[in-house]
Design an enzyme around this catalytic site. Structure first.
Site, PDB file in Angstrom:
ATOM      1  N   PRO A   1       0.818  -1.265  -0.035  1.00 19.46           N
ATOM      2  CA  PRO A   1       0.219   0.028  -0.080  1.00 19.46           C
ATOM      3  C   PRO A   1       0.831   1.543   0.086  1.00 19.46           C
ATOM      4  O   PRO A   1       0.611   1.945  -0.314  1.00 19.46           O
ATOM      5  CB  PRO A   1      -1.220  -0.504   1.357  1.00 19.46           C
ATOM      6  CG  PRO A   1       0.027  -1.339   1.931  1.00 19.46           C
ATOM      7  CD  PRO A   1       0.421  -2.038   1.401  1.00 19.46           C
TER       8      PRO A   1
ATOM      9  N   CYS B   1       7.934   1.366   6.093  1.00 21.43           N
ATOM     10  CA  CYS B   1       7.202   0.414   6.123  1.00 21.43           C
ATOM     11  C   CYS B   1       5.914   0.590   6.430  1.00 21.43           C
ATOM     12  O   CYS B   1       5.915   1.435   7.812  1.00 21.43           O
ATOM     13  CB  CYS B   1       7.591  -0.831   6.323  1.00 21.43           C
ATOM     14  SG  CYS B   1       7.115  -1.852   6.228  1.00 21.43           S
ATOM     15  N   TRP B   2       4.598   0.718   6.351  1.00 21.33           N
ATOM     16  CA  TRP B   2       3.212   0.441   7.555  1.00 21.33           C
ATOM     17  C   TRP B   2       3.402  -0.342   8.695  1.00 21.33           C
ATOM     18  O   TRP B   2       2.840  -0.891   9.123  1.00 21.33           O
ATOM     19  CB  TRP B   2       2.057   0.388   6.674  1.00 21.33           C
ATOM     20  CG  TRP B   2       2.073   1.502   6.343  1.00 21.33           C
ATOM     21  CD1 TRP B   2       2.827   2.549   5.505  1.00 21.33           C
ATOM     22  CD2 TRP B   2       1.264   2.147   4.538  1.00 21.33           C
ATOM     23  NE1 TRP B   2       2.840   3.603   4.179  1.00 21.33           N
ATOM     24  CE2 TRP B   2       1.354   2.775   4.293  1.00 21.33           C
ATOM     25  CE3 TRP B   2      -0.612   1.002   4.728  1.00 21.33           C
ATOM     26  CZ2 TRP B   2       0.506   3.904   3.455  1.00 21.33           C
ATOM     27  CZ3 TRP B   2      -1.395   1.890   3.885  1.00 21.33           C
ATOM     28  CH2 TRP B   2      -0.846   3.317   3.073  1.00 21.33           C
ATOM     29  N   GLU B   3       4.078  -0.716   7.879  1.00 23.69           N
ATOM     30  CA  GLU B   3       4.276  -2.345   8.583  1.00 23.69           C
ATOM     31  C   GLU B   3       2.853  -3.482   8.822  1.00 23.69           C
ATOM     32  O   GLU B   3       2.365  -4.428   9.716  1.00 23.69           O
ATOM     33  CB  GLU B   3       4.703  -2.821  10.258  1.00 23.69           C
ATOM     34  CG  GLU B   3       5.962  -1.665  10.331  1.00 23.69           C
ATOM     35  CD  GLU B   3       6.506  -1.096  11.736  1.00 23.69           C
ATOM     36  OE1 GLU B   3       6.100  -1.617  12.522  1.00 23.69           O
ATOM     37  OE2 GLU B   3       7.573  -0.942  11.369  1.00 23.69           O
ATOM     38  N   CYS B   4       1.828  -4.119   7.724  1.00 26.09           N
ATOM     39  CA  CYS B   4       1.025  -4.353   7.139  1.00 26.09           C
ATOM     40  C   CYS B   4       1.463  -5.301   6.839  1.00 26.09           C
ATOM     41  O   CYS B   4       0.666  -6.522   6.764  1.00 26.09           O
ATOM     42  CB  CYS B   4       0.233  -3.279   6.073  1.00 26.09           C
ATOM     43  SG  CYS B   4       0.811  -3.460   4.647  1.00 26.09           S
TER      44      CYS B   4
END
Length: 154
Positions: A21, A42-45
């Site tokens: 994303p 990084c969203w760490e999703c």
């Protein structure tokens, strides 16, 4: 913590690039392998971790989740429809977690192009198209009356 790619496992399929994303997973033009171009963003999703068919993308765990000297391995098992997380502590203990790849049946969510385009007054509505329907709220989303807004200092 941000994701990282094991270059020896990656085959450059691009699934991680398609699903990221924040658009930080890219394919190296020389080596045809994925890499995270901006780890700080990084969203760490973990979408890329879950999408990788080669299990080539891994994560570093946080200190409150796993102490220093640990390892976290993620295994995507499409046949079982699950994602497994194995946490190995530096003293040798292991913890295993397993969760479904998705919580809804495959093909149960309609594609946006299959839905009717919004018309008339719904274009001025602040909710997303088809949001009340997909949330099973036929009367619409609850709203806060203007009289209940707090007046702050300007």
């Amino acid at each position: 913590m941000p994701t990282f790619v094991y270059m020896t496992k990656c085959d450059g399929c691009g699934h991680c690039v398609d699903i990221c994303p924040s658009d930080i997973m890219h394919i190296d033009k020389t080596y045809r392998r994925a890499y995270n171009i901006e780890p700080n963003m990084c969203w760490e999703c973990y979408s890329c971790v879950k999408a990788c068919p080669q299990n080539a993308i891994d994560v570093r765990g946080y200190a409150d989740f796993a102490p220093l000297g640990h390892s976290v391995r993620v295994l995507r098992e499409e046949a079982k429809g699950s994602i497994s997380w194995r946490l190995k502590f530096r003293d040798g203990r292991e913890k295993n977690f397993e969760s479904p790849i998705r919580t809804t049946p495959w093909d149960s969510i309609p594609a946006p192009q299959s839905l009717e385009a919004p018309q008339g007054p719904s274009l001025a509505d602040q909710s997303l198209a088809h949001e009340p329907t997909s949330l099973n709220i036929p009367e619409g989303l609850p709203t806060l009356a203007k009289a209940r807004f707090k007046v702050g200092l300007v």
